[in-house]
Design a protein around this motif. Structure first.
Motif, PDB file in Angstrom:
ATOM      1  N   SER A  58      26.217  24.649 -24.225  1.00 33.22           N
ATOM      2  CA  SER A  58      27.508  24.161 -24.718  1.00 33.22           C
ATOM      3  C   SER A  58      27.723  22.727 -24.230  1.00 33.22           C
ATOM      4  CB  SER A  58      28.636  25.064 -24.207  1.00 33.22           C
ATOM      5  OG  SER A  58      28.679  25.029 -22.793  1.00 33.22           O
ATOM      6  N   VAL A  59      28.401  21.943 -25.011  1.00 28.88           N
ATOM      7  CA  VAL A  59      28.648  20.538 -24.692  1.00 28.88           C
ATOM      8  C   VAL A  59      29.765  20.477 -23.650  1.00 28.88           C
ATOM      9  CG1 VAL A  59      29.381  18.320 -25.612  1.00 28.88           C
ATOM     10  CG2 VAL A  59      27.978  19.866 -27.000  1.00 28.88           C
ATOM     11  N   LYS A  60      29.492  19.727 -22.556  1.00 28.65           N
ATOM     12  CA  LYS A  60      30.484  19.610 -21.478  1.00 28.65           C
ATOM     13  C   LYS A  60      31.417  18.468 -21.829  1.00 28.65           C
ATOM     14  CE  LYS A  60      27.371  21.419 -18.073  1.00 28.65           C
ATOM     15  NZ  LYS A  60      26.334  21.136 -17.143  1.00 28.65           N
ATOM     16  N   TYR A  61      32.578  18.806 -22.324  1.00 28.03           N
ATOM     17  CA  TYR A  61      33.524  17.780 -22.731  1.00 28.03           C
ATOM     18  C   TYR A  61      34.730  17.692 -21.790  1.00 28.03           C
ATOM     19  CZ  TYR A  61      36.102  21.737 -24.610  1.00 28.03           C
ATOM     20  OH  TYR A  61      36.776  22.902 -24.742  1.00 28.03           O
ATOM     21  N   LYS A  62      34.905  18.676 -20.857  1.00 27.94           N
ATOM     22  CA  LYS A  62      36.035  18.647 -19.941  1.00 27.94           C
ATOM     23  C   LYS A  62      35.764  17.627 -18.841  1.00 27.94           C
ATOM     24  CE  LYS A  62      37.634  23.341 -20.550  1.00 27.94           C
ATOM     25  NZ  LYS A  62      37.949  24.593 -19.909  1.00 27.94           N
ATOM     26  N   ARG A  63      36.841  16.940 -18.332  1.00 26.06           N
ATOM     27  CA  ARG A  63      36.692  15.968 -17.251  1.00 26.06           C
ATOM     28  C   ARG A  63      36.484  16.717 -15.946  1.00 26.06           C
ATOM     29  NH1 ARG A  63      41.352  11.594 -17.592  1.00 26.06           N
ATOM     30  NH2 ARG A  63      40.108  10.780 -15.897  1.00 26.06           N
ATOM     31  N   ASN A  64      35.518  16.274 -15.189  1.00 20.96           N
ATOM     32  CA  ASN A  64      35.221  16.883 -13.889  1.00 20.96           C
ATOM     33  C   ASN A  64      35.565  15.867 -12.801  1.00 20.96           C
ATOM     34  OD1 ASN A  64      34.338  18.503 -11.886  1.00 20.96           O
ATOM     35  ND2 ASN A  64      32.163  18.168 -12.261  1.00 20.96           N
TER      36      ASN A  64
END
Length: 123
Positions: free
Chosen positions: A17-23
């Motif tokens: 899955s594409v990691k689009y959330k800000r970490n």
């Protein structure tokens, strides 16, 4: 001639899955914690300042009283020194004027009886 055709396909089980959330990392304590820390440090500093002022005042008082109690001792020492100097001056005068007839060592050289010899020795 024809080249065998091979289509690029996804791996078995699919792509990640594409990691689009800000970490974002943890940025430190909050504003209330910082304000509380600064307030505590300032309060401790003012507490130490007050204690230091009390100690400085007590040391000054002790110094003043020690000087007050030393005044009689210092005056007596000054009197002894003045007497010793006066006796040494009288002995020098006797030695210097021993050949002069009618000279009384230690007598005043002034005709006015109001004159007093100096009581303060200037070095």
């Amino acid at each position: 001639m024809s080249i065998p055709y091979r289509q690029d396909m996804p791996p078995p089980g699919g792509f990640e899955s594409v990691k689009y959330k800000r970490n974002l990392p943890f940025r430190g304590p909050g504003s209330l914690a910082i304000l509380g820390g600064v307030t505590a440090i300032c309060a401790y500093g003012f507490y130490r300042l007050g204690k230091g002022n009390l100690e400085k005042r007590e040391l000054h008082r002790e110094k003043v009283w020690s000087r007050i109690h030393l005044v009689p001792l210092l005056m007596a020492e000054g009197d002894r020194d003045a007497y010793r100097r006066q006796q040494a001056a009288l002995a020098r005068e006797k030695e210097i004027m021993k050949d002069v007839k009618g000279w009384v060592p230690g007598s005043s050289v002034y005709n006015n009886p109001k004159y007093h010899s100096p009581e303060i020795v200037i070095l």
